[in-house]
Design an enzyme around this catalytic site. Sequence first.
Site, PDB file in Angstrom:
ATOM      1  N   ALA A  74      15.465  -2.166   3.240  1.00 18.27           N
ATOM      2  CA  ALA A  74      16.563  -3.073   2.310  1.00 18.27           C
ATOM      3  C   ALA A  74      17.734  -2.190   2.245  1.00 18.27           C
ATOM      4  O   ALA A  74      18.329  -2.118   3.158  1.00 18.27           O
ATOM      5  CB  ALA A  74      15.617  -3.197   0.995  1.00 18.27           C
TER       6      ALA A  74
ATOM      7  N   PRO B 172       0.867  -1.204  -0.041  1.00 18.68           N
ATOM      8  CA  PRO B 172       0.120  -0.073   0.135  1.00 18.68           C
ATOM      9  C   PRO B 172       0.944   1.343  -0.007  1.00 18.68           C
ATOM     10  O   PRO B 172       0.233   2.455  -0.329  1.00 18.68           O
ATOM     11  CB  PRO B 172      -1.025  -0.231   1.299  1.00 18.68           C
ATOM     12  CG  PRO B 172      -0.275  -1.361   2.177  1.00 18.68           C
ATOM     13  CD  PRO B 172       0.606  -1.884   1.133  1.00 18.68           C
ATOM     14  N   ASN B 173       1.927   1.241   0.360  1.00 21.15           N
ATOM     15  CA  ASN B 173       2.925   2.337   0.622  1.00 21.15           C
ATOM     16  C   ASN B 173       3.262   2.963  -0.937  1.00 21.15           C
ATOM     17  O   ASN B 173       3.437   4.144  -1.081  1.00 21.15           O
ATOM     18  CB  ASN B 173       4.346   2.097   1.324  1.00 21.15           C
ATOM     19  CG  ASN B 173       4.091   1.855   2.467  1.00 21.15           C
ATOM     20  OD1 ASN B 173       3.618   2.735   3.183  1.00 21.15           O
ATOM     21  ND2 ASN B 173       4.764   0.812   2.885  1.00 21.15           N
TER      22      ASN B 173
ATOM     23  N   ASP C  65       8.492  -2.666 -10.936  1.00 24.26           N
ATOM     24  CA  ASP C  65       9.446  -3.475 -10.671  1.00 24.26           C
ATOM     25  C   ASP C  65      10.883  -2.630 -10.465  1.00 24.26           C
ATOM     26  O   ASP C  65      11.074  -1.782 -11.286  1.00 24.26           O
ATOM     27  CB  ASP C  65       9.657  -4.548 -11.720  1.00 24.26           C
ATOM     28  CG  ASP C  65      10.548  -5.832 -11.107  1.00 24.26           C
ATOM     29  OD1 ASP C  65      10.060  -5.793  -9.953  1.00 24.26           O
ATOM     30  OD2 ASP C  65      11.284  -6.286 -11.990  1.00 24.26           O
TER      31      ASP C  65
ATOM     32  N   GLU D 199       6.222 -13.419 -11.861  1.00 23.45           N
ATOM     33  CA  GLU D 199       7.352 -12.519 -12.012  1.00 23.45           C
ATOM     34  C   GLU D 199       8.232 -13.295 -12.917  1.00 23.45           C
ATOM     35  O   GLU D 199       9.271 -14.255 -12.324  1.00 23.45           O
ATOM     36  CB  GLU D 199       7.903 -12.480 -10.757  1.00 23.45           C
ATOM     37  CG  GLU D 199       7.316 -11.122  -9.942  1.00 23.45           C
ATOM     38  CD  GLU D 199       8.115 -10.077  -9.455  1.00 23.45           C
ATOM     39  OE1 GLU D 199       9.389 -10.053  -9.507  1.00 23.45           O
ATOM     40  OE2 GLU D 199       7.549  -9.203  -8.692  1.00 23.45           O
TER      41      GLU D 199
END
Length: 185
Positions: free
Chosen positions: A142, A10-11, A65, A37
């Site tokens: 990340a 949702p971000n 992506d 993917e």
Amino acid sequence: MKIYFATGNPNKIKEANIILKDLKNITVEQIKCPYPEIQGTLEEVSEFGAKYVYEKIKKPIIVEDSGFFVESLNGFPGTYSKYVQETIGNEGILKLLEDKKDRTAYFKTVIGYCDENGVKLFKGTVKGKVSYKIRSKGYGFAYDSIFIPDGEDRTFAEMKTEEKSEISHRKKAFEEFKKFLCNIQ
Ligand code: IMP
């Protein structure tokens, strides 16, 4: 016009709506429609995903992506970014770079948009280098805590989210998408 964004995150919807907010008749809405993917470049993954989801819902849709590419590792982790982050993580990347002089790296995003006219891709890149240590003030996620964008001393994870969002790969790709939307509105 409503554009559906096929993502579980949702971000990403929030970020897209902030960037596109001055396009008054465009809204981006989340749709949970998983797509395969495929193995390939970000461009191939986004193009395939956008077509796949469009065929299912027949409404204007986007997929996105992204990846983190380290030059001296021949672009690794690249399209394997998610998996590599979940396995060897940032410590693993720093270890792989221990004996490398060249620490240049970049983030890249490819947005795939599909409607009845077919697929269009929009790209954004941010260049920088990999830090020597993990450095974070708790922002980001990340690879943010090992990436220093060009022109900065701080890693993305030491910058407030709004600051990162101003210069990020995702922001640049959405700005390209926005230019396209301005022309078709
Ligand atoms: P996605 O395609 O946007 O889901 O990104 C794939 C992977 O790339 C994520 O799981 C992260 O590991 C990495 N990644 C993408 N964008 C960013 C970012 O802005 N900061 C840090 N890592 C990122």
